[in-house]
Design a protein around this motif. Structure first.
Motif, PDB file in Angstrom:
ATOM      1  N   UNK A  72      11.610  10.350  -2.185  1.00 50.96           N
ATOM      2  CA  UNK A  72      11.719   8.953  -2.616  1.00 50.96           C
ATOM      3  C   UNK A  72      11.422   8.011  -1.451  1.00 50.96           C
ATOM      4  N   UNK A  73      11.915   8.339  -0.263  1.00 49.07           N
ATOM      5  CA  UNK A  73      11.659   7.498   0.911  1.00 49.07           C
ATOM      6  C   UNK A  73      10.177   7.466   1.256  1.00 49.07           C
ATOM      7  N   UNK A  74       9.535   8.640   1.178  1.00 49.26           N
ATOM      8  CA  UNK A  74       8.107   8.700   1.497  1.00 49.26           C
ATOM      9  C   UNK A  74       7.294   7.887   0.499  1.00 49.26           C
ATOM     10  N   UNK A  75       7.589   8.066  -0.791  1.00 49.68           N
ATOM     11  CA  UNK A  75       6.873   7.334  -1.828  1.00 49.68           C
ATOM     12  C   UNK A  75       7.079   5.833  -1.658  1.00 49.68           C
ATOM     13  N   UNK A  76       8.308   5.431  -1.374  1.00 48.00           N
ATOM     14  CA  UNK A  76       8.603   4.007  -1.212  1.00 48.00           C
ATOM     15  C   UNK A  76       7.872   3.422  -0.006  1.00 48.00           C
ATOM     16  N   UNK A  77       7.872   4.159   1.113  1.00 50.06           N
ATOM     17  CA  UNK A  77       7.203   3.668   2.320  1.00 50.06           C
ATOM     18  C   UNK A  77       5.699   3.514   2.093  1.00 50.06           C
ATOM     19  N   UNK A  78       5.105   4.488   1.430  1.00 49.03           N
ATOM     20  CA  UNK A  78       3.664   4.449   1.193  1.00 49.03           C
ATOM     21  C   UNK A  78       3.287   3.376   0.169  1.00 49.03           C
ATOM     22  N   UNK A  79       4.045   3.318  -0.932  1.00 51.96           N
ATOM     23  CA  UNK A  79       3.725   2.347  -1.972  1.00 51.96           C
ATOM     24  C   UNK A  79       3.959   0.915  -1.506  1.00 51.96           C
ATOM     25  N   UNK A  80       4.963   0.681  -0.682  1.00 52.21           N
ATOM     26  CA  UNK A  80       5.193  -0.660  -0.146  1.00 52.21           C
ATOM     27  C   UNK A  80       4.082  -1.082   0.811  1.00 52.21           C
ATOM     28  N   UNK A  81       3.525  -0.104   1.535  1.00 48.30           N
ATOM     29  CA  UNK A  81       2.466  -0.405   2.497  1.00 48.30           C
ATOM     30  C   UNK A  81       1.137  -0.677   1.806  1.00 48.30           C
ATOM     31  N   UNK A  82       0.877   0.031   0.712  1.00 45.50           N
ATOM     32  CA  UNK A  82      -0.427  -0.063   0.047  1.00 45.50           C
ATOM     33  C   UNK A  82      -0.796  -1.486  -0.373  1.00 45.50           C
ATOM     34  N   UNK A  83       0.023  -2.214  -1.131  1.00 44.23           N
ATOM     35  CA  UNK A  83      -0.391  -3.566  -1.543  1.00 44.23           C
ATOM     36  C   UNK A  83      -0.491  -4.542  -0.374  1.00 44.23           C
ATOM     37  N   UNK A  84       0.275  -4.306   0.688  1.00 46.37           N
ATOM     38  CA  UNK A  84       0.148  -5.163   1.869  1.00 46.37           C
ATOM     39  C   UNK A  84      -1.234  -5.003   2.495  1.00 46.37           C
ATOM     40  N   UNK A  85      -1.689  -3.760   2.601  1.00 43.37           N
ATOM     41  CA  UNK A  85      -3.016  -3.514   3.161  1.00 43.37           C
ATOM     42  C   UNK A  85      -4.101  -4.071   2.243  1.00 43.37           C
ATOM     43  N   UNK A  86      -3.916  -3.904   0.943  1.00 48.02           N
ATOM     44  CA  UNK A  86      -4.900  -4.455   0.006  1.00 48.02           C
ATOM     45  C   UNK A  86      -4.947  -5.981   0.092  1.00 48.02           C
ATOM     46  N   UNK A  87      -3.789  -6.597   0.216  1.00 49.09           N
ATOM     47  CA  UNK A  87      -3.741  -8.051   0.348  1.00 49.09           C
ATOM     48  C   UNK A  87      -4.432  -8.502   1.638  1.00 49.09           C
ATOM     49  N   UNK A  88      -4.178  -7.790   2.736  1.00 50.13           N
ATOM     50  CA  UNK A  88      -4.836  -8.126   3.996  1.00 50.13           C
ATOM     51  C   UNK A  88      -6.346  -7.969   3.883  1.00 50.13           C
ATOM     52  N   UNK A  89      -6.784  -6.911   3.217  1.00 49.66           N
ATOM     53  CA  UNK A  89      -8.217  -6.676   3.086  1.00 49.66           C
ATOM     54  C   UNK A  89      -8.884  -7.819   2.316  1.00 49.66           C
ATOM     55  N   UNK A  90      -8.244  -8.267   1.252  1.00 49.59           N
ATOM     56  CA  UNK A  90      -8.791  -9.385   0.477  1.00 49.59           C
ATOM     57  C   UNK A  90      -8.817 -10.669   1.298  1.00 49.59           C
ATOM     58  N   UNK A  91      -7.782 -10.884   2.087  1.00 46.76           N
ATOM     59  CA  UNK A  91      -7.709 -12.099   2.901  1.00 46.76           C
ATOM     60  C   UNK A  91      -8.749 -12.081   4.017  1.00 46.76           C
ATOM     61  N   UNK A  92      -8.939 -10.937   4.659  1.00 44.81           N
ATOM     62  CA  UNK A  92      -9.941 -10.872   5.725  1.00 44.81           C
ATOM     63  C   UNK A  92     -11.340 -11.126   5.168  1.00 44.81           C
ATOM     64  N   UNK A  93     -11.594 -10.647   3.960  1.00 45.72           N
ATOM     65  CA  UNK A  93     -12.907 -10.870   3.358  1.00 45.72           C
ATOM     66  C   UNK A  93     -13.095 -12.343   2.991  1.00 45.72           C
TER      67      UNK A  93
END
Length: 237
Positions: A72-93
């Protein structure tokens, strides 16, 4: 003619028998539809995480055990990180397209590098989540709701505005990822190592933005020359 009918009848009969056998053999195969529960085969699954796939868990020794707090901790850490990276990618573009000012070309090129790097790390994070037995949620609605980052302004962006915006965005995401590393490093070192790699890249990107306003012995470098005669406000300066 009778022989032809006899052969045809035998072929049809054989095909029907074969089809019934194939259907019977496939009846025990667990469903791969992530919205359905798998049959109870006695094998451990990742179902108890709430976000996991119903597929049986054929796990390597580096994966956290299914149905545990570690998973559960691993899934939570990864899933919380994923949308942050996607948001950053959209903003950088968005900024890559719309940056203006004295440093527009330098930032235009730098933001393209950042966008490509962040996109690759988002893919790595999502695939690691699949490896541990959970689906990844990268939908637009999830990015907006879960990233919890200030939205980038629309329209043209001044170079000083871009530097300030991404310095803080990278700082925020880097600090969040750093905290997640400690949550999983003992039980899931592979995930922790991946998050360390991502956090290292985000720190580098933040430094590359901050360096535009780095004070040196020869120049206080407040950014006034790219900000209408006013210093570019950054924490720590």
């Amino acid at each position: 003619m009778k022989n032809v009918f006899l052969v045809t009848a035998l072929l049809v009969s054989s095909a029907l028998a074969g089809g019934a056998g194939a259907q019977s053999a496939g009846a025990g195969v667990p469903s791969t539809n992530v919205n359905e529960l798998a049959p109870n085969t006695g094998q451990p699954t990742a179902q108890n995480t709430g976000t996991a796939s119903p597929l049986p868990s054929n796990r390597a020794t580096t994966l956290p055990a299914s149905g545990t707090t570690d998973l559960k901790k691993s899934v939570q850490a990864l899933q919380n990180t994923l949308p942050e990276l996607q948001a950053l990618q959209l903003r950088t573009k968005q900024a890559h397209w719309n940056v203006s000012g004295t440093l527009w070309y330098t930032l235009h090129e730098l933001l393209q590098e950042h966008s490509e790097g962040i996109s690759q790390y988002a893919d790595d994070v999502a695939e690691r989540q699949l490896s541990v037995g959970a689906s990844s949620d990268g939908r637009a609605i999830t990015i907006v709701a879960a990233s919890r980052l200030p939205e980038i302004p629309g329209g043209f962006m001044d170079d000083s505005q871009v530097i300030q915006f991404f310095t803080y965005q990278y700082e925020t995401v880097g600090q969040r990822i750093y905290g997640r590393i400690k949550d999983v490093e003992d039980a899931d070192p592979t995930t922790a190592n991946l998050l360390q790699e991502v956090e290292h890249a985000i720190e580098k990107y933040q430094w590359q933005m901050r360096a535009f306003l780095q004070t040196t012995p020869r120049d206080p470098n407040t950014g006034f020359d790219i900000n209408n005669g006013q210093p570019v406000p950054l924490r720590g300066k």
